[in-house]
Design an enzyme around this catalytic site. Sequence first.
Site, mmCIF file in Angstrom:
data_model
loop_
_atom_site.group_PDB
_atom_site.id
_atom_site.type_symbol
_atom_site.label_atom_id
_atom_site.label_comp_id
_atom_site.label_asym_id
_atom_site.label_seq_id
_atom_site.Cartn_x
_atom_site.Cartn_y
_atom_site.Cartn_z
ATOM 1 N N ASP A 288 0.870 -1.163 0.000
ATOM 2 C CA ASP A 288 0.000 0.000 0.000
ATOM 3 C C ASP A 288 0.918 1.227 0.000
ATOM 4 O OD1 ASP A 288 -3.242 0.569 1.511
ATOM 5 O OD2 ASP A 288 -2.108 1.726 0.045
HETATM 6 C C1 GLC Z 1 -4.224 4.345 -0.391
HETATM 7 C C2 GLC Z 1 -5.142 3.215 -0.006
HETATM 8 C C3 GLC Z 1 -5.230 2.137 -1.041
HETATM 9 C C4 GLC Z 1 -5.095 2.774 -2.409
HETATM 10 C C5 GLC Z 1 -3.688 3.276 -2.538
HETATM 11 C C6 GLC Z 1 -3.459 3.985 -3.868
HETATM 12 O O1 GLC Z 1 -3.512 4.782 0.726
HETATM 13 O O2 GLC Z 1 -4.938 2.595 1.241
HETATM 14 O O3 GLC Z 1 -6.480 1.461 -0.865
HETATM 15 O O4 GLC Z 1 -5.373 1.832 -3.430
HETATM 16 O O5 GLC Z 1 -3.326 4.138 -1.470
HETATM 17 O O6 GLC Z 1 -4.245 5.109 -3.956
#
Ligand code: GLC
Length: 755
Positions: A288
């Site tokens: 993430d």
């Molecule tokens: C965010 C979220 C994740 C998302 C990623 C890209 O922090 O936790 O669900 O897909 O970053 O935006």
Amino acid sequence: MKSTILKLILSVFIAFNFSCDSNHSDKEVFIDDLLSKMTLDEKIGQMNQYNGFWDATGPLPNAGYEKNRYDDLRNGMVGSMLNVIGVENVYALQKIAVEETRLGIPLIFGFDVIHGYKTISPIPLGESASWDIKAIEKSARVAAEEAAAAGLNWTFAPMVDIYRDARWGRVMEGAGEDTYLGSVIAAARVKGFQGSDLSDFSTIAACAKHFAAYGFPEAGRDYNTADINKYTLYNNVFPPFKAALDAGVKTFMNSFNTLNEIPATGSKFLQREILKGKWGFDGFVVSDWGSIGEMIPHGYAEDGNHAAELAINAGSDMDMESSLYVTELQSLVKEGKVEEILIDDAARRILGVKYDLGLFENPFKYCDKEREKNVIGSKENQLAALDMAKKSIVLLKNNNQLLPLKKKGQKITLIGHLANDNNSPLGNWRGAADSNTAVTVLEGLEAYGENSITYSKGVDLYYGETNFHSRVNLNHTDKTGFKEAKIAAKFADVVVMVLGEEGFQSGEGRSRTELGLPGLQQELLEEIYKVNKNIVLVLMNGRPLNLTWADKNIPTILETWHLGSQSGNAIAEVIYGNYNPSGKLTMSFPRNVGQSPIYYNYKKTGRPGASSAEVTTSTYADVENSPLYPFGYGLSYTNFDYSELKLSGDKMNRKNMISASINITNSGDFKGKEVVQMYIRDHSGSLARPVKELKGFELIELNPGETKEVVFQIDNSSLTYFTVNDKWESEIGKFSVYIGSNSDVQKNKSFNLTN
Ligand code: GLC
């Protein structure tokens, strides 16, 4: 014309350049050949994902970082980009990757297409309330077509986390509290995004997230510690991820939280032992946003170098926005702290998904400006969003049948900031939607009816612009609008009040300690109630709210979530009876926040107690245990009568099955849909068993007076769970079957499972 010829030449060149001695059908040969040409740095480059130069969806590094990124891109040190919007931008970056790097390996472009790309459908918690699996798959299909037409090849969806605590803002993003329904919806959304042919230009790779237990943060506070026992993990959290994998999902995303003291991003157990080991996952895992580097503040990694070592050894294949793989892996391999075969494996997985997408055949296949213009925002897509929105609406109360309203001849007063808000209905995670493009309730009511409508805002819910990165600036003091609203309400036949949360009050980072109507809305509701009791309360929210006062006093309550682009039209169609509401809650609504976490498939404890009068029982002194509205609950403008439940036998063994049948009759005046739900209780086991669990459902539609028999087949798989023996198995003994219109159903019939 020129650009088309250029593109053609380029495609032929690329196809030739990537031609290998055997045909492209042998993916492994192709990738082995490509890997054999790649330097260690270039393999590491595939594992690096940078944010595009559009909005960021997480904390960004210091300013001025863009220049280095273009250098990295040209040096083959970038494998993927996220948050790049539009064919033109995708094409420009892809062109650099394909023409200016040594091996010309195409990028994969990811984006959070959570509930629509530009045409926005209801937030996933709303969509799940439709229980209409076909419609949910279609909604993902539409989102994928628009995303692909915008040049994207990968979405960071479906979010398949199970959760039980409405204080956590991301409940808006998933399919609710139940594992069985969450698994069915996970598979449907993967199929919708990925279609039947991932190499088709209208399909995109999906991403099951957030692996794992991100939905169990302590105190409902986002990113917080998740401590759950192994059996909750296996029985409640894992199945939707496994369902996504079985549906062919190409990528997983790990999660920010620690699971039982180990950050998921650094968890070998989750990523290597379970996902890639036991489950045999052959796609890739993306971290993430920045979660590799976040293992330092977690108190798990000493520094960035250590974090990169932990993450790759644990099976995190791609680094989203911590920039630690590109800076640390080279030295870690040289020092022997990381085996190069792990880099090869990660690069192979990433190249494999690019191959499946057809990006090596034609890296520009998603870059078609004509298609972008014709597909995105099409009338057809708007109609699909309207259909999904109508089906997501849940009727929570309708005393004296205040709804549906007559289409003419009624004096309607419409009150609430959200009633004329064309932005909030887009909800959080609104993709590339243009702001202020949702149909408002005021517009919908005017479009679908001929009543005289007086609108009065009543109160500012919030001030100014709102976006992903900022707190909503709520109004807690200015009641100057109350007076006008009360006058407008006094002589109305019906008052429609639209209250709830601004679109960015739920979603990532939106944890709340209270679940009441934000700002001054509750006070406004009570003031309006003093002058006119004929109120239709329309809720616009991204999570269960505390509606205890409203449930006690307000005759009609409609749960409409954040319904997306067609919000106002869908709400108007339900209010005027064009569509008979059919939604059912997929998350329990607590009586107050103190009950959180609250869910229907709870364990009874040794002292269940019938009421708080029994002091030494598992009850509260100040509120009953039951939720205000249970999982599976939703009303209709008509009535559905359930006959006695019948079982085909009172015992079965693991090789045969029992059928459970029931007749449902539409005894009202409206045609309507009903979600017939089947729950099973396992009375005893090697682990304490829940009071009941959803094991089947059927969405039926009945005309007035019509009766339909619904039959559920119960076989061994319906009775299986992950037992104390660490095995998926059923255990002999007594089971009870419940079939009803929500999880609070009491009538049941029992049978025994024998050897
Ligand atoms: C965010 C979220 C994740 C998302 C990623 C890209 O922090 O936790 O669900 O897909 O970053 O935006």
